[in-house]
Design a protein around this motif. Sequence first.
Motif, PDB file in Angstrom:
ATOM      1  N   THR A 175      41.049  30.946  41.184  1.00 56.04           N
ATOM      2  CA  THR A 175      40.158  31.913  40.215  1.00 56.04           C
ATOM      3  C   THR A 175      39.201  30.986  39.419  1.00 56.04           C
ATOM      4  O   THR A 175      39.440  29.914  38.871  1.00 56.04           O
ATOM      5  CB  THR A 175      40.968  32.538  39.166  1.00 56.04           C
ATOM      6  N   ILE A 177      36.778  31.185  36.330  1.00 59.93           N
ATOM      7  CA  ILE A 177      36.842  31.954  35.074  1.00 59.93           C
ATOM      8  C   ILE A 177      35.473  31.624  34.331  1.00 59.93           C
ATOM      9  O   ILE A 177      35.181  30.445  34.097  1.00 59.93           O
ATOM     10  CB  ILE A 177      38.054  31.591  34.191  1.00 59.93           C
ATOM     11  N   PRO A 180      34.747  31.067  29.493  1.00 60.60           N
ATOM     12  CA  PRO A 180      36.201  31.176  28.807  1.00 60.60           C
ATOM     13  C   PRO A 180      36.036  30.243  27.479  1.00 60.60           C
ATOM     14  O   PRO A 180      36.753  29.712  27.417  1.00 60.60           O
ATOM     15  CB  PRO A 180      37.210  30.653  29.481  1.00 60.60           C
ATOM     16  N   SER A 185      39.795  34.851  25.442  1.00 63.72           N
ATOM     17  CA  SER A 185      39.760  34.671  26.997  1.00 63.72           C
ATOM     18  C   SER A 185      40.164  33.438  27.526  1.00 63.72           C
ATOM     19  O   SER A 185      40.894  33.275  28.563  1.00 63.72           O
ATOM     20  CB  SER A 185      38.196  34.719  27.277  1.00 63.72           C
ATOM     21  N   ALA A 189      43.584  32.874  30.107  1.00 65.23           N
ATOM     22  CA  ALA A 189      43.359  31.977  31.431  1.00 65.23           C
ATOM     23  C   ALA A 189      44.671  31.013  31.271  1.00 65.23           C
ATOM     24  O   ALA A 189      45.196  30.629  32.464  1.00 65.23           O
ATOM     25  CB  ALA A 189      42.096  31.173  31.425  1.00 65.23           C
ATOM     26  N   THR A 193      47.702  30.552  33.917  1.00 61.42           N
ATOM     27  CA  THR A 193      48.038  29.390  34.644  1.00 61.42           C
ATOM     28  C   THR A 193      49.494  28.819  34.149  1.00 61.42           C
ATOM     29  O   THR A 193      50.034  28.465  35.267  1.00 61.42           O
ATOM     30  CB  THR A 193      47.046  28.249  34.002  1.00 61.42           C
ATOM     31  N   PRO A 200      42.946  27.921  38.121  1.00 57.34           N
ATOM     32  CA  PRO A 200      41.757  27.944  37.466  1.00 57.34           C
ATOM     33  C   PRO A 200      40.617  26.934  37.400  1.00 57.34           C
ATOM     34  O   PRO A 200      40.995  25.573  37.555  1.00 57.34           O
ATOM     35  CB  PRO A 200      41.967  28.117  35.917  1.00 57.34           C
ATOM     36  N   LEU A 202      37.471  26.410  35.306  1.00 64.61           N
ATOM     37  CA  LEU A 202      36.720  26.898  34.038  1.00 64.61           C
ATOM     38  C   LEU A 202      35.215  26.509  34.199  1.00 64.61           C
ATOM     39  O   LEU A 202      34.732  25.450  34.638  1.00 64.61           O
ATOM     40  CB  LEU A 202      37.135  26.084  32.789  1.00 64.61           C
ATOM     41  N   ARG A 442      44.772  39.969  29.512  1.00 61.27           N
ATOM     42  CA  ARG A 442      44.161  39.035  30.551  1.00 61.27           C
ATOM     43  C   ARG A 442      45.079  38.610  31.516  1.00 61.27           C
ATOM     44  O   ARG A 442      44.905  38.649  32.835  1.00 61.27           O
ATOM     45  CB  ARG A 442      43.385  37.902  29.962  1.00 61.27           C
ATOM     46  N   CYS A 446      45.300  39.397  35.579  1.00 63.14           N
ATOM     47  CA  CYS A 446      45.485  38.326  36.665  1.00 63.14           C
ATOM     48  C   CYS A 446      46.747  38.821  37.581  1.00 63.14           C
ATOM     49  O   CYS A 446      46.533  38.667  38.756  1.00 63.14           O
ATOM     50  CB  CYS A 446      45.939  37.054  35.738  1.00 63.14           C
TER      51      CYS A 446
END
Length: 469
Positions: A175, A177, A180, A185, A189, A193, A200, A202, A442, A446
């Motif tokens: 993913t 992101i 963030p 946010s 994440a 994770t 992720p 970032l 969030r 996910c």
Amino acid sequence: MATNRTYDQISVGDKAEIKRVCSENDLLVFAHASGNRNPLHLPDTDWTGDGKIDKPVAPSMWVGALVSAVLGNILPGPGTIYRTQTFNFHDRVSVGDVLIVSVKVTGKKPDGIVAMDVLVTREDGTSVADGVAEVTAPTRTIEYDSSDLPAVLVERHRHFNRLIEVAKTLPSLPTAIVAPDDPNSLEGAVMATNEGLIRPILIGAATRIQAAASEIGVSLDGYQLIDIEDESEAAAKAVALVHEGKVQALMKGHLHTDDLLHHVVKRDGGLRTKRRISHVFVMDVPGRKTPVVISDAAINIAPDLNTKVDITQNAINAALALGLEQPKVGILSAVETVNPAIPSSLDAAILSKMAERGQIRGGIVDGPLAMDNAINVQAARTKGITSLVAGHAEVLVVPNLESGNMLAKELTFLTHAEAAGLVIGAKVPVMLTSRADDGRARLASCALALLYDHWQTNGAPAAVHVVEG
């Protein structure tokens, strides 16, 4: 209406019984009422310490309390006063057990005292508890209507808890992101994770992301971070990573929705498909038997009929990914009858007919429905609506963005619902939450993205068993 039996009306040998199913909510309400918060009796706890959620057992006194329901409601009924009670507990009760609670009059004593044998069994006759009760029976007839008893809201989010647990069994989702760079946010994440839901990347201003990490006390060691100061450029990079095959989902961080979606919907280099993209809110509303899907409350401002077709299909697909079989879809309007002066009622009727003809697939679609008769069986009956959807809607398709946004926020702040947000119709799922949403929202988003990706890839949900009846 409950009517009692007075001391003079009661005879030796009289019997009464009730049937009761033990639920998780019963255990939570009893824990609050009694103050007994022994984790052995609470759902969603690991009381053995082995890292797994353990199945709770009901407190024995919850079982005992069921006897008072027979005594207080039926025999003798309203006006009864407990004097003594003994119990022998023979077996433990688990969630889902069906109990038969019975009393039998064994004697009448002076001063209005009635003696009774008490028995609690499962449906198969297995003895759970027995004992002896003595009560003071009422001396005059009392009728009592308990329908005005205030309802109790158990603020639980069982659906999201289970969706997350199911998502954790799937391979994590690569993913991107975007931006963030605030605590909410980034925390979402990190939570996703740590739960194994995402892998992720970032993308954003490294200094701000590091500052956010310091604020929430986490280390970003081991995280891939692409330092891009401009948020629009960060969004463009995230979309490019999809085309490069490096990520399979996008997640909105602390940037405006328009800045992210601008790059998602671009004709050249974006993530368009043949279907119009739309947003779904998946709401975990305390007391509802299933999650509630609302669309579209974030992207399509005033959708025309063709757009509503895609919105409806996208919402059905999201519901299927959650494990809802043939989700019941209510197309909302201000009224439940077709009124040419209300365009949304016309659209609703057309969408319903299109579903009948197979132009919208996977769900049972009906409309127009007003909000009350879409979700409340009694409201639907009062208005004489005969429908598989009315009173049972699991998906709510709203007339426009304003009504959808207000509905989702009313559920969040008035009914204590939790919300997850996902954009559907692009090449990959896009987790789209409000910048004010906390880490839990969030995390749930996910889980939703992972379940939707699994459904798209495999043609079947991974979460069939998460829906409770």
